[in-house]
Design an enzyme around this catalytic site. Sequence first.
Site, PDB file in Angstrom:
ATOM      1  N   TYR A  82       0.836  -1.224   0.000  1.00  0.00           N
ATOM      2  CA  TYR A  82       0.000   0.000   0.000  1.00  0.00           C
ATOM      3  C   TYR A  82       0.864   1.266   0.000  1.00  0.00           C
ATOM      4  O   TYR A  82       0.351   2.357  -0.260  1.00  0.00           O
ATOM      5  CB  TYR A  82      -0.953   0.040   1.202  1.00  0.00           C
ATOM      6  CG  TYR A  82      -1.954  -1.103   1.266  1.00  0.00           C
ATOM      7  CD1 TYR A  82      -2.110  -1.985   0.204  1.00  0.00           C
ATOM      8  CD2 TYR A  82      -2.733  -1.300   2.402  1.00  0.00           C
ATOM      9  CE1 TYR A  82      -3.011  -3.042   0.277  1.00  0.00           C
ATOM     10  CE2 TYR A  82      -3.645  -2.356   2.476  1.00  0.00           C
ATOM     11  CZ  TYR A  82      -3.772  -3.221   1.411  1.00  0.00           C
ATOM     12  OH  TYR A  82      -4.660  -4.258   1.486  1.00  0.00           O
ATOM     13  N   ILE A 139     -13.066  -4.899   7.813  1.00  0.00           N
ATOM     14  CA  ILE A 139     -12.097  -3.785   7.821  1.00  0.00           C
ATOM     15  C   ILE A 139     -12.475  -2.729   6.773  1.00  0.00           C
ATOM     16  O   ILE A 139     -11.745  -2.510   5.808  1.00  0.00           O
ATOM     17  CB  ILE A 139     -10.652  -4.304   7.614  1.00  0.00           C
ATOM     18  CG1 ILE A 139     -10.563  -5.291   6.427  1.00  0.00           C
ATOM     19  CG2 ILE A 139     -10.131  -4.959   8.868  1.00  0.00           C
ATOM     20  CD1 ILE A 139      -9.109  -5.682   6.075  1.00  0.00           C
ATOM     21  N   SER A 191     -12.310   4.071   4.541  1.00  0.00           N
ATOM     22  CA  SER A 191     -12.831   5.342   4.047  1.00  0.00           C
ATOM     23  C   SER A 191     -11.820   6.431   4.360  1.00  0.00           C
ATOM     24  O   SER A 191     -11.086   6.325   5.340  1.00  0.00           O
ATOM     25  CB  SER A 191     -14.177   5.681   4.707  1.00  0.00           C
ATOM     26  OG  SER A 191     -14.599   6.950   4.265  1.00  0.00           O
TER      27      SER A 191
END
Length: 244
Positions: free
Chosen positions: A37, A211, A214
């Site tokens: 990520y 999970i 946002s």
Amino acid sequence: MPLLGFGTWQAHGESAHRSVMAALEAGYRLIDTATAYGNEDLVGQAIADSGVPREDIFVTTKLPAERIGREQRTIGESLRMLGIDQLDLWLIHWPPSRGNLVDIWRTMIEIRDAGQTRTIGVSNYSLGQIDELIAATGEAPAVNQIKWGPRLYDEALVQGHRERGVALEGYSPFKTTRLGDPALTTIADAHNVTPAQVVVRWHIQHGIVVIPKSVTPARIRSNADVFGFELTDDEMSSIDAMGH
Ligand SMILES: NC(=O)c1ccc[n+]([C@@H]2O[C@H](COP(=O)([O-])OP(=O)(O)OC[C@H]3O[C@@H](n4cnc5c(N)ncnc54)[C@H](OP(=O)(O)O)[C@@H]3O)[C@@H](O)[C@H]2O)c1
């Protein structure tokens, strides 16, 4: 492991830092990130800045399968960027396409035994692949993180994880769901909540870790505001039926 966690895929830069801060403020105590990520440093900074004690937060990150042979270096980098001494959960992000499943699992076990992570698990593994790990090492993954939501509901898969003592952690709860589906909006209206809250609550009542991600503060708060209502058995069954 908390049943409610916070996802951080596609959260970058200032918004990654801001959203993790907002999540910890809203009461999430599990943060899910990954080497892939590219935001572990921002997640770590938010954990440090939040004022929430480290021991109250369950931190998960993931090893990209293509880092076979570089596992030790990868977890070292993750810990450094997250600014912590030990992970709570380290997952293999995907089954490796080269090399064998068992070698990387053995290395994960060694690294866990050396104390750099409390627990180890897998992601995107089938039950057959999990069985291969158990047969070779006698150690089941603590967790399998897989794509999950009402439309992917599969009782046999839930049961299969339970029988093997593997916690099922679902990802992409909203991306896999049409939130405007009348099957969800009717239930949401009955409880005066949003369809997204129904989806999160449905996972939790099944004992499945969820999970949601946002970067929007109001959504971060409302997705976690799911402990003031309870879905009835009929409502749970009708959401399960979306998976058929
Ligand atoms: N292991 C794996 O291979 C894997 C794969 C995918 C994901 N994951 C993990 O699982 C986490 C969650 O999955 P995900 O990020 O793919 O998808 P998700 O949580 O299902 O959906 C995130 C999307 O839904 C929007 N959203 C959030 N709350 C909403 C609400 N109340 N109403 C309407 N839309 C809402 C978000 O928009 P805004 O952000 O703009 O609010 C974002 O576009 C990831 O962040 C990651 O940590 C793991």
